[in-house]
Design an enzyme around this catalytic site. Structure first.
Site, PDB file in Angstrom:
ATOM      1  N   GLY A   1       0.827  -1.190   0.000  1.00  0.00           N
ATOM      2  CA  GLY A   1       0.000   0.000   0.000  1.00  0.00           C
ATOM      3  C   GLY A   1       0.868   1.249   0.000  1.00  0.00           C
ATOM      4  O   GLY A   1       2.068   1.202   0.302  1.00  0.00           O
ATOM      5  N   CYS A   2       0.262   2.376  -0.333  1.00  0.00           N
ATOM      6  CA  CYS A   2       1.015   3.621  -0.448  1.00  0.00           C
ATOM      7  C   CYS A   2       1.487   4.102   0.923  1.00  0.00           C
ATOM      8  O   CYS A   2       2.678   4.372   1.119  1.00  0.00           O
ATOM      9  CB  CYS A   2       0.166   4.675  -1.147  1.00  0.00           C
ATOM     10  N   TYR A   3       0.577   4.184   1.889  1.00  0.00           N
ATOM     11  CA  TYR A   3       0.995   4.593   3.235  1.00  0.00           C
ATOM     12  C   TYR A   3       1.999   3.603   3.824  1.00  0.00           C
ATOM     13  O   TYR A   3       3.009   4.019   4.396  1.00  0.00           O
ATOM     14  CB  TYR A   3      -0.212   4.707   4.166  1.00  0.00           C
TER      15      TYR A   3
ATOM     16  N   THR B   1       4.206   1.772   2.355  1.00  0.00           N
ATOM     17  CA  THR B   1       5.525   1.960   1.759  1.00  0.00           C
ATOM     18  C   THR B   1       6.268   3.098   2.443  1.00  0.00           C
ATOM     19  O   THR B   1       7.438   2.963   2.836  1.00  0.00           O
ATOM     20  CB  THR B   1       5.392   2.247   0.250  1.00  0.00           C
TER      21      THR B   1
END
Lengths: 351, 351, 351, 351
Positions: free
Chosen positions: C152-154, C156
């Site tokens: 996921g972006c967060y 990472t």
């Protein structure tokens, strides 16, 4: 393929930064120097994050770079006009070809230059050498040019829209209006209250009304397309965004024509152009479609009777097709390289 | 001072919300109903945070509000044109005066309405009653008006700029161009991908080129000022900001005049106007100076010879002077109240 | 070099668009299909402006693409978790390796998945195959992976900041806090009022407080780095910008250490990483430095005594290192290609 | 009602402009002077567009204003701390009460002041007079105060969120974290490249990590609420918007409690407060709901077991409740006026 040595002056402005990055990644260019007012002694990697040999290059002071320019094929000047006026002759006499991104060499009429730039005009002999660097107009002349005047950002957007329709005789040459708006990078790097975030965010306004220095540049070039002098009003606006120019241009039909016919004429004019695309309608032209790329996107609407109003909308990224990207396009043509070299890996910032 | 009962239809749109807040705080108005598609049963306090008696008012369904309108002096319609067309006659026959903020009653020529609004025109008898609610033009007529057509946002900005100079004979009536840009609230509340943040932020584009419904409205009104038909081209742009309209208008001088003379003429025209200010130059007109207020700010530049180009720049808040604020100004005039009542506590959003 | 056939599902979302563009320009990839809910029958050139062979590819319906997937080495799924859960087994049984960009296969504990995703967990046998696609953690495992769960972006942003300092024993495992903010593209393409320009511009707010589905993902991974369970609070905020995630993470020092020591430890951890850079201070970490690139930029400050507070700031582009860029990085590792292939021509959007 | 004479120092900064406008419209205040570095000799009407008597007031140089302050009941200082330190004693000895909006008199511990402000602390006798101007905490003391230290913007947001729950014993006093973000007006008027539009738009970053001068101010006040010292980490972020502060605060429950119980406790604490509202959930707290007003909006979520994490979100307009609005609120209390006087005509900037 052999690499060719190049140098950048004015490398620490926003246009200079774009130029440095484009050349650092250009498959045939070898950056020999990047000169500017700041970052002297720092590397391109440290400042811009560029990898590879260009990343190891250190920023130098402009005077040191002039000495080195004799070993370069081309120097690109992202400097103010008065600096370009002083630098260009020194570089040319060292055998270095010059692409100047300022307005110093764009106006063939020295009085117009002095009126709009408030600075003595370049000597006529120098001016006579300058080729206006709009590839879509001047591709052939660029191959041999020693001094290229890279077009202004607003002129690029306006001329690409109006030029072909004037050349094909669709438009009257009187009463042209170009109403355009630019993102804030167009004003360059600024340490002023006027360009602070709080003073610009959410705002929209005009500047230099009836006295913007791009007015004679647009007129001069449209006159060449039309084969006759044109009458032009140009208004610039400041958009609360980073990048992009959208120009809405107004003219009158010299003879009856539909929007479809004008669209076809534009498509014919740009059939082989890698960086100009004609949209099916002006509403399809928007900044998000071009920002981040070297493309110009155009669209046209009209009232089809003779004398009817034509509205042309054109969009570019002011730092790319409006400055550094077009300079690389000109460089490619000067050196006989593929015209899209170093520019085809650019991508729109959308989404 | 006695309060007067009023009601709002379309209260849940952005214009309706502004209108509700302005009327909730108006010293002489008593909100009798706020009707809309959503929030039915919730209070104005819950939705808008308004204190005092208006805060206790509950949103109602439109049909329930129609019944109540007979007890109101004025109903304000922030509804789409087709809804206004249906509502207005029902309210008028109940003895309720109407201020309509849609385009339903602005065009005196029904064919123009049908062409631009794609909807049958209002019956001529109804249209004949409608007074165009631009106080700077029509102050006297508003006192007795039973049906007021509140001007469009773009027309307000354009007419306030061009109107007086046309009336005074400074401008030619042909070749008028209005190139204007609006913040996104001008499009109303939207649940569409097209108006999502990601699709609009950083963008700038035109819409409805040569077919925007405000074109005939501007033409009609400018024709009244000029005393003769005018020829107009109007282009609307979408700005990536919340609020504000900036219009850049182009015309030609009928006789020689300097910018200073035009500025003086505009100042004379607006000498007693509480909501129009003439700036010393067009560059001083910007959205940040008007957003949050009911003011229009204007400025003019020109090429002084006869036939010379005139550039007028005008700015308003599209939700206030362009919609809800002007509606309250009209209401004040209809009811014989102080014209600035309920509007003089507005403040610019700057800084 | 031989090209390898690949396909994209979910190609019409914002992540899918990025993925399509990255793969269209990847020197070793051959796009065999791009499947999605819209644009079926249009070409990648028409939609994204991509030149070359990938530009000629037509968007297809997902079902048609499944049939074709058997001829692809890898399929990339930019689809919602429930779609990925259905697609992945069908693709794997056709011999196609899968990189899934949804959260479907990231959580090793099925109960956590069901609690946060409100959907039945994937079958354990399938889950057991999934490799968490954070190259900086799992590079070796990726070479053989058949099913990669792209982070996921967060997660990472948070894991790259906290992971190494937990692994090196600098940080206590209790009381970790990740306070992060994302641009609006992180929410995907939306046709809702909530994500309209007017509702988001100028705003800032939290969402899914104490119930965001990235919480267990961050915990699980940080636990692997720490070699012990961690206790984590995570809060997501919505920034009124297009792209970028900035995470501010809080922990406590297990033993005394200066900011310089922590910076050194981070630099050692990322010495050979092409996409992670450690800044000299947290204030030097900002979105403009990473947006447009596949890079993560990190910085740390601390109170140097044991028990002292550590503040880590990390920034990524949510669509690139937070999604499509990292997927290509994983793809490169799965196929034994240069890890930066197809990613090193990305450039920061600054200026 | 008799009007009372007041003066403003630092009137040309963003906070000073807000203060001038609020006082110009205050029903009981009579502006006697507005002093600042710029606009000397211009009128408040010219600069801010204010109508009425206050509009006729001319900006004066600070020294001229000091002489006049003896005839004023209260002077408000929107000046930097070092200027306030010099001005306040001179004004007090002239019998003029002082509301200081800088940090000069907020910290009761002079060593803390010197550590964070890099300037000698005010003399203890002066400091002893200063009342911290948070009406929700100190209402009674403000009536008699001669020197009011108006709270910082971040402290206002953080203290209003955490204060009551600490006072009621819900929260542990260790491990408090305040992670907050402010719009750019919080940095004041700047003529620097760092605060230029191009450098900030689309960006998000921290500043002064672990060394922000608001840290000891928040600690000191939370300690008063808790009745014991607290341990606090505070991080400030810069949002690419004009106005607004959102603070996300983290603490631990001292005893088990649900979010509903905490919400009730907050509502009880603020039951009679005109400018604090408790939302039903933290996700309902957003900048657009408060910007333009003097309100603070709060919301809380938690893990209900003892030791569980509490997340509090609070939002204010940094120029109003975070500075000028709160100063007027304090003024009202000092002069025995209605607490909301001059503040209840403010409106949210939404939509």
């Amino acid at each position: 393929m052999n690499e060719v040595s190049l140098g950048v002056f004015g490398a620490s402005g926003y246009v200079g930064m774009e130029l440095t990055r484009l050349l650092a990644r250009h498959p045939r260019a070898r950056l020999a120097f990047v000169a500017g007012e700041r970052w002297v002694g720092s590397s391109v990697r440290q400042v811009l994050g560029e990898e590879g040999p260009a990343g190891e290059l250190l920023y130098t002071a402009p005077e040191a770079a002039v000495a080195e320019a004799g070993r370069c094929a081309v120097a690109l000047l992202a400097t103010p006009p008065e600096v370009s006026l002083a630098l260009a002759p020194r570089l040319l006499e060292r055998g270095c070809r010059v692409i100047d991104l300022s307005g110093a060499f764009r106006l063939s009429d020295g009085r117009e230059f002095e009126r709009y730039y408030h600075h003595p005009a370049p000597p006529p002999a120098l001016l006579a050498q300058a080729v206006y660097g709009l590839p879509e107009l001047n591709r052939a002349a660029l191959a041999e040019a020693r001094l290229v005047a890279n077009p202004g950002c607003y002129p690029t957007a306006a001329i690409l829209a109006l030029g072909p329709l004037l050349r094909e005789g669709f438009l009257e040459t009187g009463s042209l209006i170009v109403d355009a708006a630019s993102g804030v990078t167009g004003a360059g790097r600024r340490a002023s209250e006027e360009y602070s975030f709080v003073e610009l965010e959410g705002d929209f306004r005009t500047y230099k009304v009836l006295r913007h220095q791009h007015t004679p540049e647009i007129s001069q070039l449209l006159g060449r397309f039309a084969g006759a002098p044109v009458e032009l009003t140009f208004t610039a606006h400041l958009l609360p965004i980073r990048r992009g120019i959208l120009a809405t241009s107004y003219a009158r039909l010299r003879r009856g024509a539909t929007a479809a016919e004008l669209t076809l004429a534009l498509r014919a004019a740009y059939r082989d152009e890698p960086f100009v695309t004609v949209a099916p309608a002006p509403e399809r032209v928007s900044l998000l479609r071009v920002v981040g790329t070297n493309h110009c996107l155009l669209g046209v609407a009209c009232e089809p009777a003779a004398g009817g109003r034509v509205v042309l909308v054109s969009a570019i990224d002011n730092l790319l097709k409006g400055a550094a990207g077009q300079a690389v396009q000109n460089l490619n043509l000067m050196l006989g390289w593929e015209e899209t070299s170093g520019l085809n890996s650019l991508r729109s910032f959308y989404p």
